[in-house]
Design an enzyme around this catalytic site. Sequence first.
Site, short mmCIF file in Angstrom:
data_model
loop_
_atom_site.label_atom_id
_atom_site.label_comp_id
_atom_site.label_asym_id
_atom_site.label_seq_id
_atom_site.Cartn_x
_atom_site.Cartn_y
_atom_site.Cartn_z
CG ASN A 172 -1.68 1.25 1.44
OD1 ASN A 172 -1.84 2.04 0.50
ND2 ASN A 172 -2.20 1.46 2.64
CD1 TRP A 173 3.60 1.17 -2.85
CD2 TRP A 173 3.45 2.28 -4.79
NE1 TRP A 173 4.31 0.47 -3.78
CE2 TRP A 173 4.24 1.13 -4.98
CE3 TRP A 173 3.22 3.13 -5.87
CZ2 TRP A 173 4.81 0.82 -6.21
CZ3 TRP A 173 3.78 2.81 -7.10
CH2 TRP A 173 4.57 1.68 -7.27
CE LYS A 174 -0.07 3.49 4.74
NZ LYS A 174 0.06 3.63 6.18
CG HIS A 184 -5.80 2.32 5.33
ND1 HIS A 184 -5.34 3.27 6.21
CD2 HIS A 184 -4.80 1.42 5.19
CE1 HIS A 184 -4.10 2.96 6.57
NE2 HIS A 184 -3.75 1.83 5.97
CD GLU A 197 -2.70 5.86 6.73
OE1 GLU A 197 -2.71 5.80 5.48
OE2 GLU A 197 -1.78 5.40 7.41
CD GLU A 203 -3.43 -2.06 7.66
OE1 GLU A 203 -2.31 -2.35 7.20
OE2 GLU A 203 -4.03 -1.01 7.40
N GLY A 227 2.74 2.63 10.73
CA GLY A 227 3.73 3.68 10.52
C GLY A 227 4.49 4.08 11.78
CB SER A 250 5.36 -1.38 12.07
OG SER A 250 5.05 -0.02 12.32
N GLY A 304 2.89 -1.03 4.30
CA GLY A 304 2.93 0.38 3.91
C GLY A 304 4.35 0.81 3.57
N GLY A 305 5.02 1.41 4.54
CA GLY A 305 6.35 1.99 4.34
C GLY A 305 7.35 1.05 3.65
P1 PGA Z 1 2.95 0.62 7.59
O1 PGA Z 1 1.47 0.84 7.01
O2 PGA Z 1 3.46 -0.70 7.07
O3 PGA Z 1 3.76 1.77 7.08
O4 PGA Z 1 2.83 0.60 9.08
C1 PGA Z 1 0.57 -0.23 6.88
C2 PGA Z 1 -0.75 0.25 6.33
O5 PGA Z 1 -1.23 1.31 6.76
O6 PGA Z 1 -1.35 -0.38 5.45
#
Ligand code: PGA
Length: 268
Positions: free
Chosen positions: A21-23, A111, A113, A183, A189, A229, A250-251
């Site tokens: 997930n590149w956001k 998600h 966010e 999640e 993050g 994470s 994500g990251g």
């Molecule tokens: P993260 O994000 O791996 O950077 O913690 C995961 C996500 O929000 O899908």
Amino acid sequence: MTDEPLTPIPPAIRRRLICGNWKMNHTHFEAVQMIHHFSASITEEDLAAVEVSIHPPFTDLRSVQTVLESEKISVVLGAQHCYFEPKGAFTGEISPNMLAKLHVGYVIVGHSERRLILGQSDEVVAKTLRAVLAAGMSPILCVGESKDVRDSGGAQSHVMAQLRSALQGLSPALVQRCVVAYEPIWAIGTGVNASTMDAQEMCQVIREEIETIVGPGVGSGVRILYGGSVTPDNARSLCRQKDVDGLLVGGASLDGDSFAKVVKAAGR
Ligand code: PGA
């Protein structure tokens, strides 16, 4: 709405799924570079061991689709969001069909966010999930609790309520095309991932709850991912848990080399 699966085919056995997930990261130029970097860092065998999806921002989708298809890279194109209406006066939104026409297979829905920063309600999450299914794609439904909720002992009931509100009323055939991603918000993050025990425990409870909501035998066919994470170092131990069928990353999915390491670790 159709009960017939279009794409992707629901797994007979729960094939591990690793989603990047590149956001809101990477222009379409950077996206193409990342895909090239990723495919140079991974082998066909690695990509055969697990299923991999990449979820770029909307503006990158067409470029990433073209690279994946023309270079025959075994990665499913994913999206991060869509609107639940098929078309019309919804400035700034993207319809499920627009994604399906780009051969998107998976769409992240709900998600944290989007729930927290953009005010997406449980009701909108449920509508979006149905719209994604109706367009022949598979939703990746995100659920998870905040730190306060976990500290107060309410993590499971919070996650079960999110799950119920999204899945209630769907047929078993449709639910089996869904993916659920646990999640925990406090792990996203932050560099603090859930312990393998906590991830396993919640994924198991989610699976059991699916049986209660939808019917016996359904939960065992639904893939449940962990996200928060994830790194090349913790991917393997998280994936080896009985009820963890993959990862939402994500990251660590932004860089081709690091995402390739996560995929390799998850496939071992
Ligand atoms: P993260 O994000 O791996 O950077 O913690 C995961 C996500 O929000 O899908």
